[in-house]
Design a protein around this motif. Structure first.
Motif, PDB file in Angstrom:
ATOM      1  N   SER A  20       0.841  -1.213   0.000  1.00 55.48           N
ATOM      2  CA  SER A  20       0.000   0.000   0.000  1.00 55.48           C
ATOM      3  C   SER A  20       0.868   1.250   0.000  1.00 55.48           C
ATOM      4  N   THR A  38      -4.580  -3.150   4.676  1.00 51.90           N
ATOM      5  CA  THR A  38      -5.593  -3.191   3.623  1.00 51.90           C
ATOM      6  C   THR A  38      -6.584  -4.310   3.931  1.00 51.90           C
ATOM      7  N   ASP A  61      -4.421  -3.175  -5.167  1.00 47.74           N
ATOM      8  CA  ASP A  61      -3.534  -3.343  -4.020  1.00 47.74           C
ATOM      9  C   ASP A  61      -4.185  -4.381  -3.106  1.00 47.74           C
ATOM     10  N   THR A  62      -3.640  -5.595  -3.083  1.00 43.25           N
ATOM     11  CA  THR A  62      -4.291  -6.683  -2.327  1.00 43.25           C
ATOM     12  C   THR A  62      -3.835  -6.672  -0.866  1.00 43.25           C
TER      13      THR A  62
HETATM   14 MG    MG Z   1      -1.806  -2.902   2.338  1.00 41.48          MG
END
Ligand code: MG
Ligand code: GDP
Length: 170
Positions: A20, A38, A61-62
């Motif tokens: 992230s 996240t 963005d996983t």
């Molecule tokens: Mg993240």
């Protein structure tokens, strides 16, 4: 005429490696010490000009947690590019990165441009994964390799730029 190429890009890698933060650095030019974890995945979009052409990255963005693993194919399926991130101070994250590379090679898009990012390169005094080891692994597997720092911005834009250039010349 200025051509715009849309490119789905996914970030994969262990939780806490800085996925992230890399996206925040690339998209907003910012860094925060206490980046929130996240949940599921987050979406961003960012344009990048390469000479007279433009790539519009559609970035997923996983989360990285094992409990979200079953969702990962939704994000990497059809991805034109993938950035697999590990933390140079954390050998387990490098092992996990290799697993992601294997999974992408087996189940991902055959033309997927893959990059390996050894992040937190500013934490040199805590380094546990050598540049050489990662570089050799990347060469053997046909990956772009860069050591990045979302904190100092080193190599973050360059990595997206290299990916964009490759996508435009594919
Ligand atoms: Mg993240
Ligand atoms: P993610 O779980 O992979 O998305 O990782 P985050 O982006 O949430 O980052 C996890 C933690 O590492 C946060 O506290 C970030 O501030 C920190 N971090 C991320 N990138 C870097 C970096 O390049 N250098 C340093 N020193 N810390 C970083």
């Amino acid at each position: 005429a200025n051509k715009i190429k849309n490119a789905k890009l996914v970030l994969l890698g262990d939780v806490g490696t800085g996925k992230s933060s890399i996206v925040l650095r690339f998209v907003k030019g910012q860094f925060v010490e206490f980046q929130e974890s996240t949940i599921g995945a987050a979406f961003f979009s960012q344009m990048l000009a390469v000479n007279d052409e433009t790539v519009k990255f559609e970035i997923w963005d996983t989360a990285g947690q094992e409990r979200y693993h079953s969702l990962a194919p939704m994000y990497y399926r059809g991805a034109a590019a993938a950035i697999v991130v590990y933390d140079i101070t954390n050998p387990a994250s490098f092992t996990r990165a290799k697993k992601w590379v294997q999974e992408l090679q087996a189940q991902g898009n055959a033309n997927c441009v893959m990059a390996l990012a050894g992040n937190k390169a500013d934490l040199l005094e805590s380094r546990k994964v050598s540049t050489e080891e990662a570089k050799i692994y990347a060469q053997e597997n046909g990956l772009f390799f860069m050591e990045t720092s979302a904190k100092t911005a080193i190599n973050v834009n360059d990595m997206f730029y290299e990916i964009a250039k490759t996508l435009l010349h594919q």
